[in-house]
Motif scaffolding. Structure first.
Motif, PDB file in Angstrom:
ATOM      1  N   GLU A  85      -4.902 -84.991  71.512  1.00  0.00           N
ATOM      2  CA  GLU A  85      -5.262 -83.371  71.318  1.00  0.00           C
ATOM      3  C   GLU A  85      -3.895 -82.508  71.788  1.00  0.00           C
ATOM      4  OE1 GLU A  85      -7.215 -81.858  69.500  1.00  0.00           O
ATOM      5  OE2 GLU A  85      -8.672 -83.730  69.213  1.00  0.00           O
ATOM      6  N   SER A  86      -3.595 -81.547  71.141  1.00  0.00           N
ATOM      7  CA  SER A  86      -2.661 -80.624  71.581  1.00  0.00           C
ATOM      8  C   SER A  86      -2.850 -80.126  72.729  1.00  0.00           C
ATOM      9  CB  SER A  86      -2.233 -79.395  70.635  1.00  0.00           C
ATOM     10  OG  SER A  86      -1.847 -79.730  69.145  1.00  0.00           O
ATOM     11  N   CYS A  87      -1.839 -80.035  73.572  1.00  0.00           N
ATOM     12  CA  CYS A  87      -1.926 -79.525  75.268  1.00  0.00           C
ATOM     13  C   CYS A  87      -2.179 -78.092  74.980  1.00  0.00           C
ATOM     14  CB  CYS A  87      -0.531 -80.007  75.933  1.00  0.00           C
ATOM     15  SG  CYS A  87      -0.541 -81.558  76.249  1.00  0.00           S
ATOM     16  N   PRO A  88      -3.341 -77.666  75.635  1.00  0.00           N
ATOM     17  CA  PRO A  88      -3.258 -76.165  75.686  1.00  0.00           C
ATOM     18  C   PRO A  88      -2.381 -75.417  76.474  1.00  0.00           C
ATOM     19  CG  PRO A  88      -5.045 -77.213  76.899  1.00  0.00           C
ATOM     20  CD  PRO A  88      -4.164 -78.280  76.455  1.00  0.00           C
ATOM     21  N   PRO A  89      -2.371 -74.027  76.075  1.00  0.00           N
ATOM     22  CA  PRO A  89      -1.461 -73.170  77.107  1.00  0.00           C
ATOM     23  C   PRO A  89      -1.979 -73.460  78.611  1.00  0.00           C
ATOM     24  CG  PRO A  89      -2.104 -71.887  75.235  1.00  0.00           C
ATOM     25  CD  PRO A  89      -2.968 -73.417  75.250  1.00  0.00           C
ATOM     26  N   GLY A  90      -0.931 -73.385  79.494  1.00  0.00           N
ATOM     27  CA  GLY A  90      -1.257 -73.811  81.024  1.00  0.00           C
ATOM     28  C   GLY A  90      -0.864 -75.346  81.346  1.00  0.00           C
TER      29      GLY A  90
ATOM     30  N   GLU B 149       4.686 -71.612  87.540  1.00  0.00           N
ATOM     31  CA  GLU B 149       5.322 -72.023  86.279  1.00  0.00           C
ATOM     32  C   GLU B 149       3.999 -71.738  85.085  1.00  0.00           C
ATOM     33  OE1 GLU B 149       6.495 -76.181  86.545  1.00  0.00           O
ATOM     34  OE2 GLU B 149       8.161 -75.522  87.612  1.00  0.00           O
ATOM     35  N   ILE B 150       4.479 -71.652  83.851  1.00  0.00           N
ATOM     36  CA  ILE B 150       3.570 -71.363  83.109  1.00  0.00           C
ATOM     37  C   ILE B 150       4.021 -71.881  81.719  1.00  0.00           C
ATOM     38  CG2 ILE B 150       2.957 -69.108  83.879  1.00  0.00           C
ATOM     39  CD1 ILE B 150       4.580 -68.061  81.472  1.00  0.00           C
TER      40      ILE B 150
ATOM     41  N   THR C 149      -0.913 -69.610  82.124  1.00  0.00           N
ATOM     42  CA  THR C 149      -0.466 -69.218  80.712  1.00  0.00           C
ATOM     43  C   THR C 149       0.300 -67.938  80.943  1.00  0.00           C
ATOM     44  OG1 THR C 149      -2.685 -67.729  80.532  1.00  0.00           O
ATOM     45  CG2 THR C 149      -2.858 -70.230  80.155  1.00  0.00           C
ATOM     46  N   ALA C 150       0.347 -67.096  81.921  1.00  0.00           N
ATOM     47  CA  ALA C 150       1.104 -66.002  81.902  1.00  0.00           C
ATOM     48  C   ALA C 150       1.768 -65.430  83.320  1.00  0.00           C
ATOM     49  CB  ALA C 150       0.135 -64.832  81.570  1.00  0.00           C
ATOM     50  N   CYS C 151       2.839 -64.966  83.555  1.00  0.00           N
ATOM     51  CA  CYS C 151       3.313 -64.437  84.668  1.00  0.00           C
ATOM     52  C   CYS C 151       2.922 -63.137  85.094  1.00  0.00           C
ATOM     53  CB  CYS C 151       4.852 -64.461  84.626  1.00  0.00           C
ATOM     54  SG  CYS C 151       5.734 -66.228  84.548  1.00  0.00           S
ATOM     55  N   ILE C 152       2.372 -62.996  86.133  1.00  0.00           N
ATOM     56  CA  ILE C 152       1.711 -61.684  86.509  1.00  0.00           C
ATOM     57  C   ILE C 152       2.664 -61.033  87.616  1.00  0.00           C
ATOM     58  CG2 ILE C 152      -0.230 -62.014  85.539  1.00  0.00           C
ATOM     59  CD1 ILE C 152      -1.451 -62.853  88.183  1.00  0.00           C
TER      60      ILE C 152
END
Length: 860
Positions: free
Chosen positions: A528-533, A556-557, A580-583
């Protein structure tokens, strides 16, 4: 296109066949028909049937008019045996009549080939290619429309190449045939499989099918098509788990093996590059083992096969097929032409007579279709036809012209030949410069090489306005994308879902009905495709489509599905919990709102309060011997400095600012120097007082009186003030973000721009403290009932221990805990001084007042 019957052509072609082929193109008819009949009979052809029409120029035609039998593996231990072709193929029969229709249409055209009648000579390919190219009336055939497969196209092109006879194929799609250095006389009106393979690869990429299987015909078509597909998917995350090949000679065992492979595999999408008869055998094997949940992607060789669409036995397996198909077109007037065909009007058409017998179950013997000799050979036991039989209104694949695909390719091929002949015969540049490379000819003396020269440069326009020209061997590629969908009757129907124009693909996904019976796209992946993160981590020794998903590290994201790498966030940012995002990092500092800040602030305020209370006690009892005996003025100054030490620690709590960073270090340095200076002077006073008790030393005590004591404290303190002033003016501490070890937090702290300045401040405090400790240690055993030097010694030991431990703790503490360590050192040393020096005195003043007398203090 499929090459369903050619593998045995290489092993079974009689030695005389090639000679016949060459003779048929360049030789005369004398004696050749006898040889033809003998060879065709040995080959196993049903007969040497043909369809011809006289004309000034005759073009050849080659079609698979009869079903090709399954090839037999020859072991050469006995005379080779070949199963004869049997049963008319209505689709191929339609192709033949498209050629006849196009020739008649061209002959009615007053602008194309004016004054020249075009004729044809058409043979069934099962009778040997040589039979098909026999000349009519002794005139060589200058161009051949044929090659229903890539392998036959290769054979014909290589054989006729030395003679420069053009071959225009309507169904040979092998990319290899585009090589002009090897096949200079080959042309085709079907696109190269390069475009078909590209379209299939785009479908796999579009629907995220990364784990695919393939079943191919074991010939040029199958191998080169899958090779082109593999080239298109290379580096695009699509893998082939298996490639099963099927052979004509071992079709039964091969299709069973392919079906079992499909059943055992984890792939859900399978490509098939085979002829439709072989696809049916594969589907039947899958039906036997109840494999009905696979999504098949069809090549143009079988994607529009009406035989498969109408076969109820395979409808469950074949439902949802998504395929690439030759572009569907219309030919105005052709349906009416087909339906008006009748043996009565075409007495020499043996193919139409046989079709009539098969369809209507009667023999049109009342019509003189054949000569007496041929009638005797063709005698049947069928009853004579009534004469009312007609193709008008007949629902049959032969009369169905709703979707003309290969038939339209035949139509284009005939018009390409006609326009080339027109260019050759009209000679618009006959009187122009002799440098013109194109030669001209007359209908009776056409040379194939002249036709080949013009065919390379001709522009073709059909009566419907369709225009094309050959780019090498090929014409611009156009395909339909079709889908097999269920009907209430249980059969399948073709639904147009898109089209391909060169390397442009247009698809209406909402119109597709998948093998699952729904609009949900099938999933065919190894992993299965690797999800975000997360990121893709390939498994050692396995295809790139099989992998594990590894979470990104802190900081890292990856914000896309199937990412192969995690990206590090900028220094001012940090990854969120899902990676999944840089904050933005949370600004962190020692705050009054957190437990640590509240605890330290409480300790500081408590210390200042206790110091104030001691000050009040000393002020109230300042006339008592205990207060006066210990230099009350320095005691009060010491209490004030201690209070300042406690309060200066509050400056380290809260959000750092420019002025807070500067003032906190100055207040700390000056407060502690003032405090230690008072203790140092107190210690000196004790030493001087005991020294003055000796004879002749009273002047020493007078010299080190209150004024000098105050002056000494001011002098020691002014040195620290000077150090702080220079430090803060040249390189003061400034607020700075610490991006070090705090992960999602960025610590806001006062950074020491000059370590030297801070070291001088601490060093000077340490120098005074060590001096005070040394002097107090020397005076600790002086005879006195209440020797304050003992208390100073003990307090300075605590003071020095705290600050010695402070240095490594300060250096190694992360983030805001650096500030906490410094505050703790300030409070610990301040409490040490307060308790060690003033607690015993307050205890006597408040709880043991009887000891607070001059007599008690003077007692030894």
């Amino acid at each position: 296109a499929s090459m369903s019957w050619l593998p045995w052509l290489f092993t079974g072609w009689p030695s005389s066949a090639l000679s016949l082929l060459l003779l048929s193109v360049v030789g005369r008819q004398t004696g050749l028909e006898v040889v033809q009949a003998v060879v065709c009979s040995q080959w196993g052809a049903p007969s040497s049937k043909s369809l011809s029409q006289d004309g000034d120029v005759i073009i050849g035609g080659l079609f698979d008019l009869y079903y090709i039998p399954t090839a037999i593996e020859q072991d050469f231990t006995k005379v080779p045996y070949y199963t004869p072709c049997t049963g008319l193929d209505p689709e191929s029969l339609k192709y033949m009549y498209v050629m006849a229709f196009a020739v008649e249409e061209i002959n009615r055209n007053s602008t194309l080939l004016p004054g020249v009648k075009l004729g044809y000579h058409i043979f069934d390919s099962c009778s040997l290619s040589s039979c098909l190219m026999l000349s009519s009336g002794g005139q060589p055939v200058p161009v051949l429309i044929g090659a229903s497969s890539s392998t036959i196209g290769i054979i014909l092109s290589r054989t006729l190449g030395p003679l420069s006879v053009p071959v225009i194929s309507y169904f040979a799609s092998c990319p290899c045939l585009s090589d002009r250095s090897k096949f200079p006389n080959f042309f085709r009106t079907i696109p190269s499989d390069i475009y078909q393979a590209w379209a299939m690869a785009q479908l796999a990429i579009r629907f995220h099918w990364t784990w695919i299987g393939a079943v191919i015909e074991n010939n040029d078509y199958g191998h080169l098509a899958i090779q082109a597909f593999q080239e298109e998917i290379q580096g695009k995350g699509v893998c082939l788990e298996f490639i099963e090949t099927v052979n004509k000679e071992t079709m039964v065992s091969d299709t069973r093996r392919a079906a079992l492979t499909i059943q055992a595999s984890t792939v859900r999408v399978i490509l098939i590059f085979c002829w439709y008869t072989d696809v049916r055998k594969i589907f039947l094997e899958l039906t036997k083992i109840n494999v009905t949940d696979r999504q098949f992607v069809a090549s143009e060789a079988w994607s529009t096969s009406d035989n498969l669409l109408q076969d109820l036995a395979i409808s469950k397996v074949a439902s949802g097929v998504l395929g690439v198909a030759i572009q569907s077109s219309t030919i105005p007037g052709f349906e009416n032409y087909l339906r008006n065909l009748h043996p009565r009007h075409r007495p020499d058409d043996e193919f139409l007579r046989e079709f009539w017998e098969n369809k209507f179950g009667c023999s049109p013997e009342d019509t003189p279709l054949f000569s007496s000799s041929s009638k005797s050979n063709q005698k049947t036991s069928l009853p004579p036809c009534s004469g009312t039989e007609s193709l008008v209104g007949l629902q049959h694949p032969f009369t169905d012209t709703s979707q003309l695909r290969v038939a339209h390719n035949v139509y284009l091929a005939v018009y390409a030949a006609a326009h080339t002949l027109h260019s050759l015969l009209s000679c618009p540049n006959r009187d122009s410069s002799p440098r013109n490379t194109l030669t001209c000819s007359s209908p009776k003396s056409i040379k194939p090489i002249e036709l080949l020269q013009h065919l390379n440069k001709v522009n073709v326009t059909t009566p419907q306005g369709e225009m094309f020209y050959f780019q090498g061997a090929d014409i611009p590629a156009k395909y339909d994308l079709i889908n097999w969908q269920n009907t209430p009757e249980g059969t399948l129907k073709l639904v147009l879902t898109g089209h391909v124009d060169g390397f442009n693909l247009h698809l209406n996904e909402s119109a597709i009905q998948w093998s699952t019976g729904s609009n949900q796209v099938p999933v065919s992946v190894c992993s299965e495709s690797c999800p975000p993160g997360t990121r893709v981590a390939n498994r050692k020794g396995e295809p790139v489509c099989c992998f594990d998903c590894i979470p990104c590290a802190e900081g890292e994201i990856s914000n896309t599905t199937g990412s192969h790498h995690c990206e590090r966030c900028p220094s001012e940012f940090w990854s969120n919990a899902e990676r999944t995002a840089c904050i933005p990092r949370q600004v962190d500092f020692l705050s009054f709102n957190e437990i640590l800040g509240i605890t330290l602030a409480t300790a500081a305020v408590s210390g200042a309060t206790v110091t104030t209370a001691v000050f009040v006690v000393f002020l109230k009892y300042h006339q008592t011997p205990m207060v006066r005996a210990n230099n009350s003025e320095l005691s009060f100054l010491l209490l004030v400095s201690l209070k300042l030490c406690f309060l200066c620690s509050l400056l380290f709590i809260g959000r750092p600012s420019v002025w807070a960073c500067r003032f906190q270090q100055a207040a700390f340095g000056i407060s502690f120097v003032l405090c230690v200076s008072c203790l140092l002077v107190k210690t000196i006073v004790v030493l001087v007082a005991f020294r003055s008790a000796r004879p002749g030393a009273k002047a020493l005590m007078k010299w080190f009186g209150p004024g000098l004591q105050r002056g000494s404290v001011c002098f020691f303190t002014c040195i620290q003030v000077s150090i702080c002033a220079v430090w803060l003016s040249l390189s003061p501490p400034m607020p700075q973000q610490d991006l070090g070890f705090q992960g999602s937090k960025v610590t806001l702290k006062c950074a020491m721009a000059s370590v030297v300045g801070f070291s001088l401040v601490l060093g000077y405090i340490g120098l005074l403290a060590c001096t005070c400790l040394l002097l107090a240690f020397l005076a600790r055993k002086l005879p006195d009932n209440f020797n304050e030097a003992k208390l100073i010694t003990f307090s300075m030991l605590i003071f020095c221990a705290v600050w010695v431990a402070f240095v490594p703790a300060y250096v190694s503490s992360p983030g805001k805990y650096v500030v906490a360590v410094e505050i703790f050192a300030i409070l610990a040393s301040s409490y040490g001084l307060l308790l060690c020096i003033f607690a015993p005195k307050c205890f006597i003043i408040l709880l043991r007042p009887e000891k607070n007398t001059k007599k008690h203090l003077m007692a030894r």
